[in-house]
Design a protein around this motif. Structure first.
Motif, PDB file in Angstrom:
ATOM      1  N   LYS A 190       0.763  -1.287  -0.058  1.00  0.00           N
ATOM      2  CA  LYS A 190       0.016   0.008  -0.086  1.00  0.00           C
ATOM      3  C   LYS A 190       0.902   1.286  -0.018  1.00  0.00           C
ATOM      4  O   LYS A 190       0.627   2.258  -0.679  1.00  0.00           O
ATOM      5  CB  LYS A 190      -1.093   0.055   1.297  1.00  0.00           C
ATOM      6  CG  LYS A 190      -1.833   1.114   1.346  1.00  0.00           C
ATOM      7  CD  LYS A 190      -2.855   1.158   0.005  1.00  0.00           C
ATOM      8  CE  LYS A 190      -3.939   1.945   0.078  1.00  0.00           C
ATOM      9  NZ  LYS A 190      -4.609   2.120  -1.121  1.00  0.00           N
ATOM     10  N   ALA A 191       2.022   1.369   0.707  1.00  0.00           N
ATOM     11  CA  ALA A 191       3.000   2.374   0.885  1.00  0.00           C
ATOM     12  C   ALA A 191       3.476   2.541  -0.600  1.00  0.00           C
ATOM     13  O   ALA A 191       3.587   3.731  -0.997  1.00  0.00           O
ATOM     14  CB  ALA A 191       4.068   2.035   1.807  1.00  0.00           C
ATOM     15  N   MET A 192       3.891   1.466  -1.277  1.00  0.00           N
ATOM     16  CA  MET A 192       4.476   1.624  -2.724  1.00  0.00           C
ATOM     17  C   MET A 192       3.400   2.049  -3.460  1.00  0.00           C
ATOM     18  O   MET A 192       3.768   3.103  -4.479  1.00  0.00           O
ATOM     19  CB  MET A 192       4.798   0.229  -3.058  1.00  0.00           C
ATOM     20  CG  MET A 192       6.182  -0.320  -2.512  1.00  0.00           C
ATOM     21  SD  MET A 192       6.513  -1.920  -3.186  1.00  0.00           S
ATOM     22  CE  MET A 192       7.320  -2.552  -2.001  1.00  0.00           C
ATOM     23  N   SER A 193       2.167   1.637  -3.511  1.00  0.00           N
ATOM     24  CA  SER A 193       1.122   2.076  -4.255  1.00  0.00           C
ATOM     25  C   SER A 193       1.027   3.740  -4.105  1.00  0.00           C
ATOM     26  O   SER A 193       0.640   4.475  -5.234  1.00  0.00           O
ATOM     27  CB  SER A 193       0.002   1.398  -3.925  1.00  0.00           C
ATOM     28  OG  SER A 193      -1.221   1.891  -4.825  1.00  0.00           O
ATOM     29  N   ASN A 194       0.717   3.985  -2.776  1.00  0.00           N
ATOM     30  CA  ASN A 194       0.492   5.586  -2.624  1.00  0.00           C
ATOM     31  C   ASN A 194       1.569   6.266  -3.085  1.00  0.00           C
ATOM     32  O   ASN A 194       1.470   7.443  -3.773  1.00  0.00           O
ATOM     33  CB  ASN A 194       0.505   5.790  -1.202  1.00  0.00           C
ATOM     34  CG  ASN A 194      -0.912   5.255  -0.609  1.00  0.00           C
ATOM     35  OD1 ASN A 194      -1.779   5.147  -1.199  1.00  0.00           O
ATOM     36  ND2 ASN A 194      -0.983   4.868   0.783  1.00  0.00           N
ATOM     37  N   GLY A 195       3.073   5.747  -2.923  1.00  0.00           N
ATOM     38  CA  GLY A 195       4.093   6.573  -3.556  1.00  0.00           C
ATOM     39  C   GLY A 195       4.061   6.706  -4.954  1.00  0.00           C
ATOM     40  O   GLY A 195       4.411   7.704  -5.559  1.00  0.00           O
TER      41      GLY A 195
ATOM     42  N   THR B 284       7.912  15.075  -0.396  1.00  0.00           N
ATOM     43  CA  THR B 284       7.168  13.635  -0.023  1.00  0.00           C
ATOM     44  C   THR B 284       7.986  12.577  -0.986  1.00  0.00           C
ATOM     45  O   THR B 284       8.090  11.616  -0.414  1.00  0.00           O
ATOM     46  CB  THR B 284       5.620  13.699  -0.413  1.00  0.00           C
ATOM     47  OG1 THR B 284       5.078  14.749   0.343  1.00  0.00           O
ATOM     48  CG2 THR B 284       5.004  12.581  -0.262  1.00  0.00           C
ATOM     49  N   PHE B 285       8.110  12.772  -2.227  1.00  0.00           N
ATOM     50  CA  PHE B 285       8.743  12.112  -2.985  1.00  0.00           C
ATOM     51  C   PHE B 285      10.210  11.628  -2.564  1.00  0.00           C
ATOM     52  O   PHE B 285      10.776  10.434  -2.583  1.00  0.00           O
ATOM     53  CB  PHE B 285       9.009  12.393  -4.535  1.00  0.00           C
ATOM     54  CG  PHE B 285       9.198  11.542  -5.554  1.00  0.00           C
ATOM     55  CD1 PHE B 285       8.505  10.136  -5.776  1.00  0.00           C
ATOM     56  CD2 PHE B 285      10.820  11.252  -5.958  1.00  0.00           C
ATOM     57  CE1 PHE B 285       9.035   9.348  -6.506  1.00  0.00           C
ATOM     58  CE2 PHE B 285      10.848  10.387  -6.940  1.00  0.00           C
ATOM     59  CZ  PHE B 285      10.164   9.346  -7.150  1.00  0.00           C
ATOM     60  N   GLN B 286      10.754  12.721  -2.217  1.00  0.00           N
ATOM     61  CA  GLN B 286      12.380  12.463  -1.541  1.00  0.00           C
ATOM     62  C   GLN B 286      12.144  11.462  -0.253  1.00  0.00           C
ATOM     63  O   GLN B 286      13.113  10.770  -0.055  1.00  0.00           O
ATOM     64  CB  GLN B 286      12.850  13.792  -1.273  1.00  0.00           C
ATOM     65  CG  GLN B 286      13.472  14.633  -2.341  1.00  0.00           C
ATOM     66  CD  GLN B 286      13.963  13.865  -3.341  1.00  0.00           C
ATOM     67  OE1 GLN B 286      15.130  13.359  -2.928  1.00  0.00           O
ATOM     68  NE2 GLN B 286      13.726  13.724  -4.643  1.00  0.00           N
ATOM     69  N   ARG B 287      11.152  11.684   0.571  1.00  0.00           N
ATOM     70  CA  ARG B 287      11.167  10.915   1.783  1.00  0.00           C
ATOM     71  C   ARG B 287      10.744   9.597   1.379  1.00  0.00           C
ATOM     72  O   ARG B 287      11.081   8.442   1.879  1.00  0.00           O
ATOM     73  CB  ARG B 287       9.772  11.399   2.615  1.00  0.00           C
ATOM     74  CG  ARG B 287       9.949  11.540   4.007  1.00  0.00           C
ATOM     75  CD  ARG B 287       8.860  11.953   4.815  1.00  0.00           C
ATOM     76  NE  ARG B 287       7.597  12.335   4.373  1.00  0.00           N
ATOM     77  CZ  ARG B 287       7.274  13.622   3.943  1.00  0.00           C
ATOM     78  NH1 ARG B 287       7.906  14.557   3.909  1.00  0.00           N
ATOM     79  NH2 ARG B 287       5.788  13.510   3.233  1.00  0.00           N
ATOM     80  N   LEU B 288       9.879   9.166   0.342  1.00  0.00           N
ATOM     81  CA  LEU B 288       9.568   7.856  -0.347  1.00  0.00           C
ATOM     82  C   LEU B 288      11.124   7.364  -0.683  1.00  0.00           C
ATOM     83  O   LEU B 288      11.222   5.990  -0.609  1.00  0.00           O
ATOM     84  CB  LEU B 288       8.572   7.943  -1.425  1.00  0.00           C
ATOM     85  CG  LEU B 288       7.216   8.410  -0.921  1.00  0.00           C
ATOM     86  CD1 LEU B 288       6.395   8.655  -2.294  1.00  0.00           C
ATOM     87  CD2 LEU B 288       6.655   7.239  -0.147  1.00  0.00           C
ATOM     88  N   LEU B 289      11.804   8.059  -1.487  1.00  0.00           N
ATOM     89  CA  LEU B 289      12.993   7.468  -1.996  1.00  0.00           C
ATOM     90  C   LEU B 289      14.030   7.000  -0.715  1.00  0.00           C
ATOM     91  O   LEU B 289      14.633   6.157  -1.015  1.00  0.00           O
ATOM     92  CB  LEU B 289      13.745   8.599  -2.897  1.00  0.00           C
ATOM     93  CG  LEU B 289      13.189   8.713  -4.293  1.00  0.00           C
ATOM     94  CD1 LEU B 289      14.015   9.902  -5.007  1.00  0.00           C
ATOM     95  CD2 LEU B 289      13.379   7.357  -4.950  1.00  0.00           C
ATOM     96  N   LYS B 290      14.157   7.677  -0.030  1.00  0.00           N
ATOM     97  CA  LYS B 290      14.918   7.416   1.307  1.00  0.00           C
ATOM     98  C   LYS B 290      14.458   6.402   2.084  1.00  0.00           C
ATOM     99  O   LYS B 290      15.276   5.420   2.464  1.00  0.00           O
ATOM    100  CB  LYS B 290      14.983   8.798   2.364  1.00  0.00           C
ATOM    101  CG  LYS B 290      15.529   8.729   3.434  1.00  0.00           C
ATOM    102  CD  LYS B 290      15.765   9.724   4.279  1.00  0.00           C
ATOM    103  CE  LYS B 290      16.708   9.694   5.602  1.00  0.00           C
ATOM    104  NZ  LYS B 290      16.742  10.786   6.610  1.00  0.00           N
ATOM    105  N   ALA B 291      13.206   6.171   2.073  1.00  0.00           N
ATOM    106  CA  ALA B 291      12.561   5.104   2.910  1.00  0.00           C
ATOM    107  C   ALA B 291      12.837   3.767   2.143  1.00  0.00           C
ATOM    108  O   ALA B 291      13.175   2.850   2.503  1.00  0.00           O
ATOM    109  CB  ALA B 291      11.042   5.314   2.873  1.00  0.00           C
ATOM    110  N   ALA B 292      12.673   3.995   0.686  1.00  0.00           N
ATOM    111  CA  ALA B 292      12.938   2.497  -0.256  1.00  0.00           C
ATOM    112  C   ALA B 292      14.481   2.355  -0.243  1.00  0.00           C
ATOM    113  O   ALA B 292      14.875   1.137  -0.185  1.00  0.00           O
ATOM    114  CB  ALA B 292      12.670   3.181  -1.754  1.00  0.00           C
TER     115      ALA B 292
END
Length: 145
Positions: free
Chosen positions: A94-99, A116-124
């Motif tokens: 779900k987190a991947m889908s939201n990203g 937000t996208f930078q946060r997603l990249l960092k988390a990934a």
């Protein structure tokens, strides 16, 4: 019922049935000529094997769901643990889908400027997807990155 009937009714190839028998998941009643014979309950056992595999159980884990005589003996704690594991996988997906959805509609000029996208990249990169459902600027409709 002979192996050809089990193949027909289960949709599984004979090689899979022989493999499951070698693994101790099912048992034949013996052979009549060159053909293995199975009790009618084998279809229920095969259904449990298929269901277990769909849920992510290994064949060894599924083997523990049967008694020595092929009756079901399902550990409820194992089911709860697998359900928790599936829930964690669902949260990750779900987190991947939201990203991906955010990346597709983000109003920032490019993704490098979107916090937000930078946060997603960092988390990934860390292997820990974010749990945030939607970025604030998409919830409020203000359209800012």
């Amino acid at each position: 019922m002979d192996i050809s009937e089990v193949v027909k009714r289960s949709g599984l190839p004979a090689s899979t049935l022989r493999f499951y028998e070698e693994k101790g998941l099912i048992a034949s009643l013996g052979q009549q000529g060159e053909r293995r014979r199975f009790a009618p309950q084998v279809l229920e056992q095969l259904a449990l094997i298929g269901l277990g595999q769909s849920a992510g159980f290994s064949l060894d884990e599924i083997g523990l769901m049967f008694t020595a005589n092929g009756q079901m003996n399902i550990d409820r704690q194992a089911l709860l643990a697998k359900a928790d594991e599936l829930d964690a996988t669902i949260r990750t997906l779900k987190a991947m889908s939201n990203g991906l959805r955010h990346a597709a509609v983000c109003p920032a000029p490019d993704h490098a400027q979107c916090p937000t996208f930078q946060r997603l990249l960092k988390a990934a990169a860390q292997g820990t997807p974010t749990r945030r459902s939607r970025p604030k600027h998409l919830k409020t409709g203000r359209g800012r990155p």
